[in-house]
Design a protein around this motif. Sequence first.
Motif, PDB file in Angstrom:
ATOM      1  N   UNK A 120      54.409  59.976  31.809  1.00 31.28           N
ATOM      2  CA  UNK A 120      55.331  60.238  30.700  1.00 31.28           C
ATOM      3  C   UNK A 120      54.516  60.425  29.434  1.00 31.28           C
ATOM      4  N   UNK A 121      54.669  61.568  28.794  1.00 32.46           N
ATOM      5  CA  UNK A 121      53.910  61.870  27.577  1.00 32.46           C
ATOM      6  C   UNK A 121      54.851  62.363  26.494  1.00 32.46           C
ATOM      7  N   UNK A 122      54.415  62.238  25.254  1.00 33.88           N
ATOM      8  CA  UNK A 122      55.221  62.673  24.119  1.00 33.88           C
ATOM      9  C   UNK A 122      55.030  61.740  22.941  1.00 33.88           C
ATOM     10  N   UNK A 123      55.428  62.182  21.784  1.00 34.13           N
ATOM     11  CA  UNK A 123      55.158  61.419  20.562  1.00 34.13           C
ATOM     12  C   UNK A 123      55.957  60.122  20.477  1.00 34.13           C
ATOM     13  N   UNK A 124      57.078  60.033  21.186  1.00 29.70           N
ATOM     14  CA  UNK A 124      57.958  58.866  21.043  1.00 29.70           C
ATOM     15  C   UNK A 124      57.242  57.564  21.353  1.00 29.70           C
ATOM     16  N   UNK A 125      56.367  57.578  22.366  1.00 30.54           N
ATOM     17  CA  UNK A 125      55.685  56.354  22.791  1.00 30.54           C
ATOM     18  C   UNK A 125      54.212  56.389  22.376  1.00 30.54           C
ATOM     19  N   UNK A 126      53.986  56.680  21.113  1.00 33.00           N
ATOM     20  CA  UNK A 126      52.616  56.882  20.640  1.00 33.00           C
ATOM     21  C   UNK A 126      52.324  56.080  19.391  1.00 33.00           C
ATOM     22  N   UNK A 127      51.094  56.194  18.949  1.00 30.54           N
ATOM     23  CA  UNK A 127      50.651  55.636  17.677  1.00 30.54           C
ATOM     24  C   UNK A 127      51.079  56.510  16.512  1.00 30.54           C
ATOM     25  N   UNK A 128      51.531  57.717  16.801  1.00 30.43           N
ATOM     26  CA  UNK A 128      51.799  58.729  15.763  1.00 30.43           C
ATOM     27  C   UNK A 128      53.177  59.327  15.971  1.00 30.43           C
ATOM     28  N   UNK A 129      54.180  58.457  16.004  1.00 29.94           N
ATOM     29  CA  UNK A 129      55.541  58.933  16.204  1.00 29.94           C
ATOM     30  C   UNK A 129      55.927  59.913  15.095  1.00 29.94           C
ATOM     31  N   UNK A 130      56.702  60.921  15.477  1.00 28.77           N
ATOM     32  CA  UNK A 130      57.198  61.965  14.570  1.00 28.77           C
ATOM     33  C   UNK A 130      56.160  63.031  14.271  1.00 28.77           C
ATOM     34  N   UNK A 131      54.962  62.903  14.817  1.00 26.70           N
ATOM     35  CA  UNK A 131      53.909  63.885  14.590  1.00 26.70           C
ATOM     36  C   UNK A 131      53.520  64.548  15.910  1.00 26.70           C
ATOM     37  N   UNK A 132      53.084  65.799  15.830  1.00 25.82           N
ATOM     38  CA  UNK A 132      52.529  66.475  17.000  1.00 25.82           C
ATOM     39  C   UNK A 132      51.329  65.693  17.534  1.00 25.82           C
ATOM     40  N   UNK A 133      50.572  65.076  16.634  1.00 27.86           N
ATOM     41  CA  UNK A 133      49.423  64.285  17.048  1.00 27.86           C
ATOM     42  C   UNK A 133      49.812  63.236  18.088  1.00 27.86           C
TER      43      UNK A 133
END
Length: 598
Positions: free
Chosen positions: A551-564
């Motif tokens: 599962x990949x994508x910004x939602x579960x990241x250090x940089x939510x709301x960003x393409x990064x």
Amino acid sequence: MGQTYSIFGAGPGGLYTAWRLLSSGKLQSSDTLNLYEWGTYDFTGEGKERQPAGRICTHHYIDDDSATYIEIGGMRFIEWDGTNTPTAKGHRLVTKTVNDVGLGPDVVNFLTVDDPLYFLRGQHFYQSDLVDNGGDVIAPYNTPGVNEASPDDLYSHISDLITGTTPLKDRTEQCAFYASGTLPSTFNSFVYNPGDVASNVGYWNVFYDQAGNEGFSYAADGGGYSSNVINWNAANAAVYNGEFAPGGAFKTINGGYSRLFVELYNKACEAAANSGARFSLHQGERLHSIWMYGDAIKFKLATADDPFSPSSGDAMDTDLAFLAMPPNAVDIVAQATRFENVPGRTDFLNNAQVANYLGSVIEQPSYKIAMFFEEPWWENTTYPPRLEATLNHQKTTENVFGPTITDLPLRQVYYFGDNALPNEEGEAIYGLLASYDDMRYITFWRGLELAVDERRDQAINRDFQPLEGGREGSPQMEQMLRLELAKLHYGDPDAANEIPMPKSTIFMDWGLNPFGAGYHAWAANYDITDVMQKIRSPAQLAGVADAKVFLIGSAFSNDQAWVEGAFCTAESVLVDYLQMDPLIDLSVYPPICGTRCG
């Protein structure tokens, strides 16, 4: 025998994964990569479909990709200067990718104003008018002292109260605070105690506790983003909120941010041709359901024409699956999977631990409305935006976009102006992002989508507008926008007729299916570092050892709301699970918290 790779979702995370797999040499001539996308993106420049990809959507006037445009999705990134140290600023994977696909020369500034205009509780003022900035204005909120400074000062103060006075300088330090950071010994509260775990505290709760209702309201109204003050994870919020202060050094792509994703697709196609790997894009098809049967990945598809009914035939197989989709889309898949009657399967998306971790993010709907005019009328109003910024210690008016901030349903206004490419012929057209709202006024604008003589002919949950792109607003939406813009820039609703009729008005509702949100925030009472690590492999989290579902994508990241964020979760999977060489040095830049990279 070759392997089959299936990517579900051709948004930023899915396109990045496809490009990396194909360009890195990971896939050979015997391998197959299938990229499935529910919507239909315009990767060829024909202007017949919406611009790619995911929550990025550049909208050009009259669908001419050389004409004036407005970003009705994500707008920008923070450029990395290439310094390979833990404290270097910027979005490293996005910056590297932009350069690798050949768009480096087309990177331009997306500057925010030094002196934003505010219209709050019926009062107009510029930031420089506030007492703390040498003026004589006090913002109309009952917060003595606080209302003499900008809302950003209040955000910074609350962040310092949560984190203590020692700055969290790099991602490793920030991740450590997310996992186990506590309220400092200086924290003074009736509700909370020093030593309480910060990630178990709600940000709205602590903001109210420290600043009261009026302080909270000033931050919510004057910060421009309602989503920044919701009751999310206080540890993460304390670090994150500093990114939105006016004067931030943002960048975008000349001609529109969507160009990055067109190029990612093109480069993936070129890499597939060079390697001999079979690469196919399947638009208008979505993942309907997915499960494990033993160690085999099984799934069914559905078409965009009938998205809730699985296509006929047996379940399909793949060796590796990448769910490049937001939580709401994952939940749609999980709901369908629950009703697949396959004895002996593992329904990992509905596993209790997986469901709990999928629920660790809060969905934040957002709404954007773009207007195109024959003239930049806002320049000659009673309260014009001061479109000037400081760049390299010098003042500039080039590529300065805003914002103006208000508590009206408009919320934020950005001034794109005439940004048509030099080869564009015909009359000049000026773009105005007339409303950038998140959460608070979504239903206000939805009530104006249809004209007063129209009836709704489909359920809201069957409206997939984000897949289709911007829609023309109703006459009533245009009139409401002109009315509010008159209050904002003229201080007089009777001046609405001073604002010319737009050539076009386009809206985008990101709260609709399948996205369900414009962006996401971490919820309180979760160790988000553990979630980031484990949710990447939901089938393994459900107990299927070595399952290659990711599962990949910004939602579960250090940089939510960003393409990064989308790129970082994808990169962490490719490096950690597929043992690919990293695109950049991840030893000083962990793509997600707790990563094994480097």
